[in-house]
Design a protein around this motif. Structure first.
Motif, short mmCIF file in Angstrom:
data_model
loop_
_atom_site.label_atom_id
_atom_site.label_comp_id
_atom_site.label_asym_id
_atom_site.label_seq_id
_atom_site.Cartn_x
_atom_site.Cartn_y
_atom_site.Cartn_z
N PHE A 118 0.83 -1.21 0.00
CA PHE A 118 0.00 0.00 0.00
C PHE A 118 0.86 1.26 0.00
N THR A 119 1.90 1.28 0.84
CA THR A 119 2.76 2.47 0.96
C THR A 119 3.47 2.76 -0.36
N LEU A 120 4.03 1.74 -0.99
CA LEU A 120 4.74 1.95 -2.25
C LEU A 120 3.78 2.42 -3.35
N ASN A 121 2.61 1.84 -3.42
CA ASN A 121 1.63 2.25 -4.44
C ASN A 121 1.09 3.64 -4.18
N MET A 122 0.93 4.00 -2.91
CA MET A 122 0.48 5.36 -2.57
C MET A 122 1.49 6.38 -3.06
N LEU A 123 2.79 6.10 -2.88
CA LEU A 123 3.82 7.03 -3.33
C LEU A 123 3.91 7.07 -4.84
N LYS A 124 3.72 5.96 -5.49
CA LYS A 124 3.72 5.95 -6.95
C LYS A 124 2.59 6.81 -7.51
N ALA A 125 1.46 6.83 -6.80
CA ALA A 125 0.29 7.56 -7.28
C ALA A 125 0.31 9.04 -6.90
N ASN A 126 1.22 9.44 -6.01
CA ASN A 126 1.27 10.83 -5.55
C ASN A 126 2.69 11.36 -5.65
N PRO A 127 3.12 11.75 -6.84
CA PRO A 127 4.53 12.11 -7.07
C PRO A 127 5.01 13.33 -6.28
N GLU A 128 4.08 14.12 -5.73
CA GLU A 128 4.49 15.29 -4.97
C GLU A 128 4.89 14.97 -3.54
N LEU A 129 4.65 13.75 -3.10
CA LEU A 129 4.99 13.38 -1.73
C LEU A 129 6.48 13.12 -1.58
N PHE A 130 7.01 13.38 -0.38
CA PHE A 130 8.40 13.03 -0.09
C PHE A 130 8.56 11.51 -0.21
N GLY A 131 9.58 11.09 -0.91
CA GLY A 131 9.81 9.67 -1.12
C GLY A 131 9.24 9.15 -2.42
N ALA A 132 8.34 9.90 -3.02
CA ALA A 132 7.71 9.43 -4.26
C ALA A 132 8.69 9.37 -5.41
#
Length: 727
Positions: A129-143
């Protein structure tokens, strides 16, 4: 705040020197402030960052967490750790991992029994879930990191996660290590939330503590032990302190007094200077020292390469040549000693990096041959470099001008004066630059603002800690990656990664980019990797992107007034730093101190000279001269009185002794006189009794005579009456 520096050392250390000159004085502490929890059940730690975020724990957004609150130390956890004090690998929320032959598939195994603090199990679905959330939100830190590397994620079962990578990366496991790229979030909490807005408060994490309360009026976060903490059952590990408190550190004098009085267990070594430690050792025996070399040297973190003339390599070298490293090492305020940083890179003097020394020496020799510079303090060479660039004083005012006539003025960004180990370097550098004709000022800001300004590019020179990403995994490619062009953003836009200690240098170099990109695909022992690392080291040193001055040796100090078993110089079982996420392992090890019976104190007067001694309370007393008065433990006082060395009564002066003897003789005479008077009084009393007896006899006779006279009178009257009747 901006400072023009005259005498940098006095300015930088003014508060400490003023306080420490009062050798025997401990000011009023904050002990008078009532804690919201029992003191004996709490560990109290400190931070140097002013608290502004009281209700968020979202590490993916700006201002989404509060540094130094305790959240990332004892609430949030990581999947695995390295104990840098011992070298031990600690598999925590996972049991291990493996790679495919081509290093493009990474499989990680989740440990059974791990739970979030709301009781829900930690599973592979949380990772996915965490990895997919970051893939879907490129503006987040870590994305940016996830989108660069992760192609897709699979979860064959709750305890297995399979990550398919876009390109080979045999070091991807460091993604989930302490302070790695990604910290996993609980799917059941985050799945229906907007990650750009979600507060995650109170935070749902897997760590041993959860929120008890926030106290802005006390500048304090308090965390309470999770009685259902998963590691208690899985590892048999459970922290003894019921509460952990993080507070914003008070001024140095109050901080010192609080430590001496047992009102803080672990001061922040960024603020608790060596002079303060030395004074604390004089005032209390409840102290443990844990000196440890920090992984972030001190000096120039980086330069803003998007600003003129800092975009010129030779100009940056001229600045670096003004770092008086030997002097700064001699004046280092945070430990008994430290060392000069030998190389121009953001790498600590850790043994894991010794294997790169031959490459470094080769690179520095090449730089000397090409640019004519060595990494040393050499202001004359710095001035010559500026002259060669056409930066000269054109109007005689002592300040150099650019070729188009503009004055050269630089702002050195530093954390506050209270963070003295960083500020004193910035202050000295400004003074040295002024000597060679550069108008330099120091701007001090709160630590959080330092990171904000350097992320946005609103700085010239960032002075402070040189923390690169390399020290955590012990791999140089991480440091080289910090300078990759992918992290470049124009001034005014927020960087989302890279840089040194978060300070983005706005640096671009296609050659370095190619080196880094290829290094990620190779194992570190590959001969090709060694060749690329050597080239990368040369580039970042030639281009002068970081300039350390001294190694950052800290002495973490702990109070043993309430807790014992802390890491120490003799037993460095774990990294002692309270701002590291590994602090949970220290809390697993400490235990409440067994308190001795309370000590009573009494005042005594010394009848003879007495040498210094250690009292039953563990404190040192004396030496004392004859006639001196002191409050000491009652048990020690009884011993000295018995030995005839002291008295509970004040000694009598010689003059008063003579008077006392005279008075004593007089009292003896008065006593004899009283005896004589008492005997005379007894005689008088006897005479008085005799007189009283005689008086009684006389009174009896008188009574009889009076009675007879009365009878006679009556008889005469009766006779007269009878005679008158006959007539």
């Amino acid at each position: 705040m901006r400072h023009k520096i005259g005498n940098f050392f006095m300015l930088a250390l003014l508060a400490n020197i003023a306080m420490l000159s009062m050798v025997n004085f401990v000011p009023l502490s904050s002990a008078q402030v009532a804690l919201p929890v029992p003191r004996e059940e709490a560990v109290i730690c400190e931070t140097d960052t002013a608290y502004t975020v009281w209700d968020k724990a979202n590490q993916f957004i700006p201002m989404g967490t509060q540094w130094g609150s305790g959240w990332h130390q004892v609430v949030q956890e990581w999947d695995w750790y390295i104990n840098y004090a011992t070298g031990e690998i600690i598999y925590w929320r996972i049991t291990g991992w493996e790679y495919s032959e081509d290093a493009k598939t990474f499989t990680m195994h989740i440990r059974r029994g791990v739970k979030w603090n709301d009781g829900v199990p930690y599973t592979s679905r949380d990772v996915a879930f965490t990895l997919n959330m970051l893939k879907a939100n490129p503006e987040l830190f870590g994305a940016a990191y996830v989108n660069e590397w992760v192609e897709s994620v699979e979860t064959p079962d709750d305890y297995t996660v399979v990550i398919h990578l876009k390109k080979p990366n045999p070091m991807f496991h460091h993604t989930f290590r302490m302070w790695g790229a990604i910290n996993v979030r609980p799917e059941h909490i985050w799945k229906d939330k907007d990650p750009k807005e979600f507060a995650n408060w109170p935070p749902v994490e897997t760590g041993p503590y959860k929120l008890y309360g926030t106290y802005p009026e006390l500048n304090m976060f308090i965390w309470e032990r999770d009685e259902d903490y998963w590691a208690k059952d899985v590892f048999g590990l459970f922290p003894a302190p019921k509460y952990v408190i993080w507070r914003y550190a008070p001024p140095p004098d109050i901080d010192l007094a609080d430590f001496v009085h047992g009102m803080v267990d672990a001061p922040l070594p960024h603020l608790f200077s060596w002079d303060m430690i030395k004074m604390a050792m004089r005032l209390t025996t409840n102290i443990t020292l844990a000196p440890y070399l920090d992984p972030c040297p001190l000096g120039i973190s980086t330069f803003n390469c998007d600003k003129y003339p800092l975009n010129i390599t030779e100009f940056r070298w001229a600045i670096a040549l003004c770092l008086n490293k030997e002097k700064l090492a001699a004046l280092y305020p945070m430990a008994a000693e430290t060392w000069v940083s030998p190389y121009p890179w953001p790498i600590p003097m850790y043994a894991v990096f010794d294997k790169y020394k031959p490459m470094v020496e080769k690179a520095l020799q090449r730089i000397e041959n090409e640019l004519g510079v060595k990494y040393e303090y050499n202001p004359a060479k710095a001035a010559a470099l500026l002259d060669s660039l056409g930066f000269i004083d054109r109007d005689g005012d002592g300040i150099r001008d650019t070729p188009d006539g503009a004055k050269i003025s630089l702002e050195i960004l530093s954390r506050p004066v209270t963070v003295v180990q960083e500020y004193y370097i910035a202050a000295d550098l400004a003074e040295e630059l002024r000597k060679i004709g550069i108008d330099a000022v120091v701007r001090t800001v709160d630590p959080a603002m330092w990171h904000e300004l350097t992320a946005l590019g609103h700085y010239d020179i960032a002075a402070g800690s040189l923390c690169s990403s390399a020290w955590l995994p012990g791999e140089i490619v991480y440091m080289l990656n910090d300078f990759h062009s992918k992290w470049y953003v124009p001034i005014g836009e927020r960087s989302v990664g890279g840089g040194v200690h978060g300070a983005n240098p706005r640096y671009r170099n296609p050659e370095l980019d190619e080196i880094v990109d290829e290094l990620w695909t190779l194992r570190s022992d590959d001969p090709r990797a060694q060749e690329l690392i050597e080239r990368g080291i040369y580039i970042i040193m030639r281009d002068m992107l970081s300039a350390p001055a001294v190694e950052k040796m800290f002495v973490q100090v702990f109070s043993t007034a309430y807790w014992e078993g802390w890491p120490s110089e003799e037993n460095m079982y774990h990294v002692p730093y309270i701002w590291w996420p590994e602090f949970i392992f220290v809390l697993f090890s400490i235990r409440p101190r067994a308190f001795p019976p309370p000590v009573s104190y009494v005042g005594v007067y010394f009848l003879k000279d007495v040498e210094a001694f250690t009292g039953v309370d563990g404190r040192r007393y004396g030496p004392f001269s004859k006639g001196a008065f002191a409050m000491i433990p009652e048990e020690d006082a009884d011993r000295l009185v018995t030995q005839g060395l002291a008295s509970y009564s004040p000694p009598v002066p010689a003059e008063l002794s003579e008077i006392a003897r005279a008075v004593s003789a007089l009292l003896e005479k008065v006593s004899a006189l009283e005896t004589m008077l008492s005997s005379l009084s007894n005689n008088v009393n006897t005479l008085s009794n005799n007189v009283n007896a005689l008086s009684g006899q006389i009174a009896g006779i008188t009574t009889v005579v009076v009675g007879m006279g009365a009878i006679t009178a009556v008889l005469v009257i009766i006779a007269i009456v009878m005679l008158l009747r006959k007539k």
